[in-house]
Design an enzyme around this catalytic site. Structure first.
Site, mmCIF file in Angstrom:
data_model
loop_
_atom_site.group_PDB
_atom_site.id
_atom_site.type_symbol
_atom_site.label_atom_id
_atom_site.label_comp_id
_atom_site.label_asym_id
_atom_site.label_seq_id
_atom_site.Cartn_x
_atom_site.Cartn_y
_atom_site.Cartn_z
ATOM 1 N N LYS A 13 5.737 -35.301 -21.572
ATOM 2 C CA LYS A 13 5.259 -34.338 -20.573
ATOM 3 C C LYS A 13 4.361 -34.990 -19.524
ATOM 4 O O LYS A 13 4.552 -34.798 -18.328
ATOM 5 C CB LYS A 13 4.453 -33.201 -21.245
ATOM 6 C CG LYS A 13 5.227 -32.345 -22.216
ATOM 7 C CD LYS A 13 4.371 -31.183 -22.722
ATOM 8 C CE LYS A 13 3.118 -31.605 -23.471
ATOM 9 N NZ LYS A 13 3.391 -32.240 -24.783
ATOM 10 N N ARG A 88 0.500 -23.282 -24.298
ATOM 11 C CA ARG A 88 0.874 -23.803 -25.605
ATOM 12 C C ARG A 88 0.959 -22.690 -26.637
ATOM 13 O O ARG A 88 1.260 -22.963 -27.800
ATOM 14 C CB ARG A 88 -0.174 -24.805 -26.074
ATOM 15 C CG ARG A 88 0.234 -26.254 -25.916
ATOM 16 C CD ARG A 88 -0.971 -27.084 -26.337
ATOM 17 N NE ARG A 88 -0.613 -28.339 -26.906
ATOM 18 C CZ ARG A 88 -0.588 -29.484 -26.210
ATOM 19 N NH1 ARG A 88 -0.848 -29.511 -24.938
ATOM 20 N NH2 ARG A 88 -0.282 -30.599 -26.816
ATOM 21 N N ARG A 127 1.862 -45.852 -28.359
ATOM 22 C CA ARG A 127 1.327 -45.407 -27.076
ATOM 23 C C ARG A 127 -0.079 -45.956 -26.839
ATOM 24 O O ARG A 127 -0.906 -45.972 -27.748
ATOM 25 C CB ARG A 127 1.290 -43.872 -27.043
ATOM 26 C CG ARG A 127 0.676 -43.333 -25.760
ATOM 27 C CD ARG A 127 1.100 -41.937 -25.493
ATOM 28 N NE ARG A 127 0.341 -40.956 -26.267
ATOM 29 C CZ ARG A 127 0.480 -39.643 -26.085
ATOM 30 N NH1 ARG A 127 1.353 -39.180 -25.198
ATOM 31 N NH2 ARG A 127 -0.223 -38.805 -26.814
ATOM 32 N N ARG A 160 -5.185 -43.382 -28.342
ATOM 33 C CA ARG A 160 -5.851 -42.094 -28.502
ATOM 34 C C ARG A 160 -6.129 -41.852 -29.975
ATOM 35 O O ARG A 160 -5.277 -42.097 -30.815
ATOM 36 C CB ARG A 160 -4.956 -40.978 -27.961
ATOM 37 C CG ARG A 160 -5.239 -40.666 -26.508
ATOM 38 C CD ARG A 160 -4.206 -39.770 -25.908
ATOM 39 N NE ARG A 160 -3.921 -38.571 -26.701
ATOM 40 C CZ ARG A 160 -3.103 -37.605 -26.289
ATOM 41 N NH1 ARG A 160 -2.513 -37.703 -25.100
ATOM 42 N NH2 ARG A 160 -2.865 -36.556 -27.044
ATOM 43 N N ARG A 171 -0.184 -32.358 -35.330
ATOM 44 C CA ARG A 171 0.136 -31.891 -33.978
ATOM 45 C C ARG A 171 1.558 -31.359 -33.923
ATOM 46 O O ARG A 171 1.842 -30.367 -33.245
ATOM 47 C CB ARG A 171 -0.059 -33.024 -32.967
ATOM 48 C CG ARG A 171 -1.530 -33.277 -32.653
ATOM 49 C CD ARG A 171 -1.768 -34.654 -32.097
ATOM 50 N NE ARG A 171 -1.183 -34.837 -30.782
ATOM 51 C CZ ARG A 171 -0.944 -36.041 -30.244
ATOM 52 N NH1 ARG A 171 -1.233 -37.144 -30.919
ATOM 53 N NH2 ARG A 171 -0.441 -36.132 -29.042
HETATM 54 P P1 ADP Z 1 0.088 -34.010 -26.472
HETATM 55 O O1 ADP Z 1 0.991 -33.063 -25.752
HETATM 56 O O2 ADP Z 1 0.620 -35.395 -26.507
HETATM 57 O O3 ADP Z 1 -0.367 -33.499 -27.822
HETATM 58 P P2 ADP Z 1 -2.187 -33.324 -24.767
HETATM 59 O O4 ADP Z 1 -3.017 -34.316 -24.046
HETATM 60 O O5 ADP Z 1 -1.400 -32.344 -23.976
HETATM 61 O O6 ADP Z 1 -1.261 -34.205 -25.688
HETATM 62 O O7 ADP Z 1 -3.124 -32.505 -25.774
HETATM 63 C C1 ADP Z 1 -4.018 -33.123 -26.673
HETATM 64 C C2 ADP Z 1 -4.752 -32.075 -27.494
HETATM 65 O O8 ADP Z 1 -5.557 -31.253 -26.629
HETATM 66 C C3 ADP Z 1 -3.854 -31.072 -28.234
HETATM 67 O O9 ADP Z 1 -3.423 -31.577 -29.474
HETATM 68 C C4 ADP Z 1 -4.794 -29.869 -28.364
HETATM 69 O O10 ADP Z 1 -5.708 -30.036 -29.426
HETATM 70 C C5 ADP Z 1 -5.572 -29.896 -27.066
HETATM 71 N N1 ADP Z 1 -4.906 -29.049 -26.045
HETATM 72 C C6 ADP Z 1 -4.263 -29.489 -24.917
HETATM 73 N N2 ADP Z 1 -3.743 -28.459 -24.219
HETATM 74 C C7 ADP Z 1 -4.047 -27.333 -24.927
HETATM 75 C C8 ADP Z 1 -3.781 -25.943 -24.751
HETATM 76 N N3 ADP Z 1 -3.057 -25.491 -23.707
HETATM 77 N N4 ADP Z 1 -4.267 -25.080 -25.670
HETATM 78 C C9 ADP Z 1 -4.978 -25.501 -26.729
HETATM 79 N N5 ADP Z 1 -5.262 -26.790 -26.973
HETATM 80 C C10 ADP Z 1 -4.805 -27.705 -26.088
#
Ligand code: ADP
Ligand code: ZN
Length: 216
Positions: A13, A88, A127, A160, A171
């Site tokens: 993404k 999400r 990554r 990360r 996740r």
């Molecule tokens: P990835 O899609 O690779 O898991 P992100 O950087 O999008 O990575 O998200 C990392 C973390 O941040 C998620 O696992 C979650 O804990 C939190 N997070 C990100 N976006 C949201 C969201 N829209 N709602 C709730 N938690 C979020």
């Protein structure tokens, strides 16, 4: 264009959203990046978000929705945006609908990037990310990643914390339970387009351009 990018963690993404942001000249809004920059600066939001992120669960909806609402109200979002990692949950998607309605606009498309769990687990372990400029690299495809130095800004790359195997599994669980239902949600609204996320980033970009009617 007003887009949301859907997909499991590690589906790509962030990479595709950054390319689309550049191509369409609209802001790339990543809730994950917003949380990480708050964690780095030890803000109250960062301190709150960290416990959820480190365990692989979601930051509570009321927190996340408030952040996105403020961000979308900023003037640079007037002509479009790429939302990466939001919504999400169904509740977040409903709120987004409402926010956009209040701003007198709506989404153009939801782009789902799909990849199987085993592909994702392999990918996330390799990554590396830049803590300064948020660039993303992979040790299989990037000399920068292997050297550990950002190609954009020269900062030292890091893995990360939530890319550890244990957290990746959580996740993915969270994704299947809470986020995957959004695929049917956007299909029902006639907004869904899907692309394959298991190949190279360039292959995915080509498909994304095609489904959005963009030229290279
Ligand atoms: P990835 O899609 O690779 O898991 P992100 O950087 O999008 O990575 O998200 C990392 C973390 O941040 C998620 O696992 C979650 O804990 C939190 N997070 C990100 N976006 C949201 C969201 N829209 N709602 C709730 N938690 C979020
Ligand atoms: Zn950098």
């Amino acid at each position: 264009m007003r887009l949301v990018i859907l997909g499991a963690p590690g589906a790509g993404k962030g990479t595709q959203a950054a390319i689309l942001s550049e191509k369409l000249q609209v802001p790339h809004i990543s809730t994950g990046d917003i949380f990480r920059s708050n964690i780095k600066n030890e803000t109250p939001l960062g301190i709150l978000a960290k416990q959820y992120i480190d365990s692989g669960s979601l930051v509570p909806d009321e927190v996340t929705i408030g952040i996105v609402k403020d961000r979308l109200a900023e003037p640079d979002c007037k002509n479009g945006f790429i939302l990466d990692g939001f919504p999400r949950t169904i509740q977040q998607a409903d709120s987004l609908d409402k926010m956009l309605g209040e701003l007198g606009t709506k989404l153009d498309k939801a782009v789902d990037i799909y990849a199987r769990d085993d592909v994702i687990i392999r990918r996330l372990s390799g990554r590396r990310v830049c803590p300064e400029c948020t660039a993303i690299y992979h040790i299989n495809s990037s000399e920068h990643a292997r050297k550990g130095i950002c190609g954009n800004c020269g900062a030292k790359l890091i893995q990360r914390e939530d890319d550890s195997e244990e957290t990746v599994k959580n996740r993915l669980k969270t994704y299947h339970l809470q986020t995957e239902p959004l695929i049917s949600y956007y299909k029902g609204k006639g907004l869904l387009v899907q692309v394959q996320g298991e190949g190279s980033p360039a292959d995915t970009t080509a498909e994304v351009y095609q489904v959005l009617g963009l030229t290279e």
